[in-house]
Design a protein around this motif. Structure first.
Motif, mmCIF file in Angstrom:
data_model
loop_
_atom_site.group_PDB
_atom_site.id
_atom_site.type_symbol
_atom_site.label_atom_id
_atom_site.label_comp_id
_atom_site.label_asym_id
_atom_site.label_seq_id
_atom_site.Cartn_x
_atom_site.Cartn_y
_atom_site.Cartn_z
ATOM 1 N N HIS A 1 -1.698 -11.223 -19.227
ATOM 2 C CA HIS A 1 -0.857 -11.348 -20.414
ATOM 3 C C HIS A 1 0.473 -10.645 -20.166
ATOM 4 N N ALA A 2 1.578 -11.389 -20.218
ATOM 5 C CA ALA A 2 2.913 -10.787 -20.234
ATOM 6 C C ALA A 2 3.205 -10.425 -21.686
ATOM 7 N N LEU A 3 3.567 -9.178 -21.935
ATOM 8 C CA LEU A 3 3.587 -8.646 -23.297
ATOM 9 C C LEU A 3 4.834 -9.051 -24.071
ATOM 10 N N LYS A 4 4.639 -9.364 -25.333
ATOM 11 C CA LYS A 4 5.761 -9.516 -26.249
ATOM 12 C C LYS A 4 6.435 -8.163 -26.439
ATOM 13 N N SER A 5 7.751 -8.147 -26.513
ATOM 14 C CA SER A 5 8.456 -6.904 -26.795
ATOM 15 C C SER A 5 7.957 -6.316 -28.109
ATOM 16 N N GLY A 6 7.636 -5.036 -28.080
ATOM 17 C CA GLY A 6 7.094 -4.357 -29.245
ATOM 18 C C GLY A 6 5.621 -4.051 -29.125
ATOM 19 N N VAL A 7 4.907 -4.757 -28.258
ATOM 20 C CA VAL A 7 3.485 -4.458 -28.062
ATOM 21 C C VAL A 7 3.330 -3.117 -27.381
ATOM 22 N N ASP A 8 4.129 -2.874 -26.355
ATOM 23 C CA ASP A 8 4.140 -1.587 -25.666
ATOM 24 C C ASP A 8 5.558 -1.345 -25.177
ATOM 25 N N GLY A 9 6.453 -1.060 -26.115
ATOM 26 C CA GLY A 9 7.861 -0.951 -25.775
ATOM 27 C C GLY A 9 8.457 -2.331 -25.553
ATOM 28 N N LEU A 10 9.665 -2.368 -25.012
ATOM 29 C CA LEU A 10 10.354 -3.628 -24.769
ATOM 30 C C LEU A 10 9.918 -4.221 -23.437
ATOM 31 N N ASN A 11 9.881 -5.551 -23.365
ATOM 32 C CA ASN A 11 9.563 -6.209 -22.106
ATOM 33 C C ASN A 11 10.839 -6.852 -21.543
ATOM 34 N N GLY A 12 10.718 -7.409 -20.338
ATOM 35 C CA GLY A 12 11.890 -7.890 -19.640
ATOM 36 C C GLY A 12 12.719 -6.707 -19.201
ATOM 37 N N VAL A 13 12.154 -5.884 -18.301
ATOM 38 C CA VAL A 13 12.754 -4.589 -17.964
ATOM 39 C C VAL A 13 13.541 -4.676 -16.656
ATOM 40 N N TYR A 14 14.510 -3.755 -16.530
ATOM 41 C CA TYR A 14 15.357 -3.746 -15.343
ATOM 42 C C TYR A 14 15.963 -2.365 -15.160
ATOM 43 N N CYS A 15 16.558 -2.140 -13.984
ATOM 44 C CA CYS A 15 17.381 -0.967 -13.736
ATOM 45 C C CYS A 15 18.348 -1.308 -12.611
ATOM 46 N N THR A 16 19.430 -0.550 -12.516
ATOM 47 C CA THR A 16 20.480 -0.879 -11.543
ATOM 48 C C THR A 16 20.950 0.327 -10.739
ATOM 49 N N SER A 17 20.331 1.483 -10.908
ATOM 50 C CA SER A 17 20.860 2.690 -10.275
ATOM 51 C C SER A 17 20.568 2.766 -8.784
ATOM 52 N N SER A 18 19.455 2.163 -8.323
ATOM 53 C CA SER A 18 19.111 2.198 -6.902
ATOM 54 C C SER A 18 18.056 1.140 -6.620
ATOM 55 N N ALA A 19 17.777 0.929 -5.338
ATOM 56 C CA ALA A 19 16.773 -0.062 -4.950
ATOM 57 C C ALA A 19 15.369 0.352 -5.352
ATOM 58 N N SER A 20 15.173 1.662 -5.585
ATOM 59 C CA SER A 20 13.834 2.159 -5.911
ATOM 60 C C SER A 20 13.722 2.691 -7.332
ATOM 61 N N CYS A 21 14.702 2.363 -8.194
ATOM 62 C CA CYS A 21 14.660 2.882 -9.566
ATOM 63 C C CYS A 21 13.533 2.216 -10.352
ATOM 64 N N PHE A 22 13.090 2.918 -11.392
ATOM 65 C CA PHE A 22 12.019 2.418 -12.249
ATOM 66 C C PHE A 22 12.621 1.558 -13.362
ATOM 67 N N PRO A 23 12.222 0.308 -13.474
ATOM 68 C CA PRO A 23 12.821 -0.575 -14.483
ATOM 69 C C PRO A 23 12.317 -0.265 -15.892
ATOM 70 N N SER A 24 13.168 0.362 -16.687
ATOM 71 C CA SER A 24 12.763 0.752 -18.034
ATOM 72 C C SER A 24 13.739 0.279 -19.113
#
Length: 268
Positions: free
Chosen positions: A201-224
């Motif tokens: 199950h890919a979660l709807k935003s709001g089930v456990d925070g927002l979904n469709g996550v990303y980050c841009t600070s580095s190649a190993s950053c955590f997408p939040s």
């Protein structure tokens, strides 16, 4: 030698052979439901319907006497593989951004199992070396893998060296790094609904925070971070009912040390 392993729902056979004059006939004296033996040829056939250990005993008989054989057939459940997205289904459009980004999706599974790989949909301008990761919801990286032998476009898959265990009804994040942007995106997406493809199950935003996550600070950053519940078309390869595999130590021990200096050996 008897065949002692079988898989639920798959045909099992064992061709019993015995010598003797006159030619012996064959009978099953102990057997699970549905198992048969050809009295003339000794061919045992069966399609197991459940897992477990099933005792079997048989006899080969002629006018001079009889011989017996007994054994157990160990029946296992076949491994099942699932992913979130239909590989033949429609996907999003290619972003015009050339900025690097880590892109991810939050998901859960209904059953305990293993994530064996990461997948993502690639557009023709999504170039460079891609890496995939699996995370806990709080940012612990459980594993990473580098994609190799990619095609110019379409779904790409990279498998972890060792399957990563995941727990039912627990949120995880699958992500990949796009070093030159050009990623596939659908926006908005998870703001109104999730995607259910049991057991994933890919979660709807709001089930456990927002979904469709990303980050841009580095190649190993955590997408939040998230913007409009974007779907970046990231996926997992999930397997359950895997049979346990005994551990094998593959590392070479460090067999020398110096007095007063630290010694270490990382066992793998």
């Amino acid at each position: 030698t008897p065949v002692i392993s079988a898989v639920v729902g798959q045909p099992y056979s064992y061709d019993v052979n015995a010598t003797g004059t006159p030619a012996p006939t064959y009978t099953l004296t102990t057997h699970p439901a549905g198992m048969t033996i050809d009295g003339s040829t000794g061919l045992i056939q069966w399609t197991p319907q459940s897992s477990g250990s099933f005792p079997v005993a048989l006899e080969a008989t002629n006018s001079a006497g009889a011989d017996a054989q007994s054994f157990a057939v160990e029946v296992t459940v076949p491994a099942s593989t699932s992913s979130i997205w239909n590989p033949d289904g429609p996907v999003g459009t290619i972003t015009g951004s050339s900025s690097p980004a880590v892109l991810g999706v939050k998901f859960r599974t209904d059953v305990d199992g293993y994530v064996t790989g990461i997948k993502f949909h690639k557009g023709s301008v999504n170039t460079g070396t891609h890496t995939g990761s699996l995370w806990t919801r709080d940012g612990t990286r459980l594993g990473s893998v580098t994609f190799a032998n990619e095609t110019a476009s379409g779904w790409q898959q990279a498998n972890f060296t060792t399957p990563i265990p995941v727990t039912a009804n627990t949120t995880y994040i699958a992500s990949y790094y796009a070093p030159n942007g050009g990623y596939t995106i659908s926006r908005p997406y998870f703001t109104s609904a999730g995607v259910d493809n049991p057991p994933l199950h890919a979660l709807k935003s709001g089930v456990d925070g927002l979904n469709g996550v990303y980050c841009t600070s580095s190649a190993s950053c955590f997408p939040s971070s998230s913007y409009l519940g974007s779907n970046y078309w990231v996926d997992v390869v999930f397997e359950y009912n895997l049979e346990p595999v005994a551990p094998v130590i593959t590392s070479t021990p460090v067999i020398s040390a110096v007095v007063g200096q630290p010694y270490s050996y990382d066992v793998n």
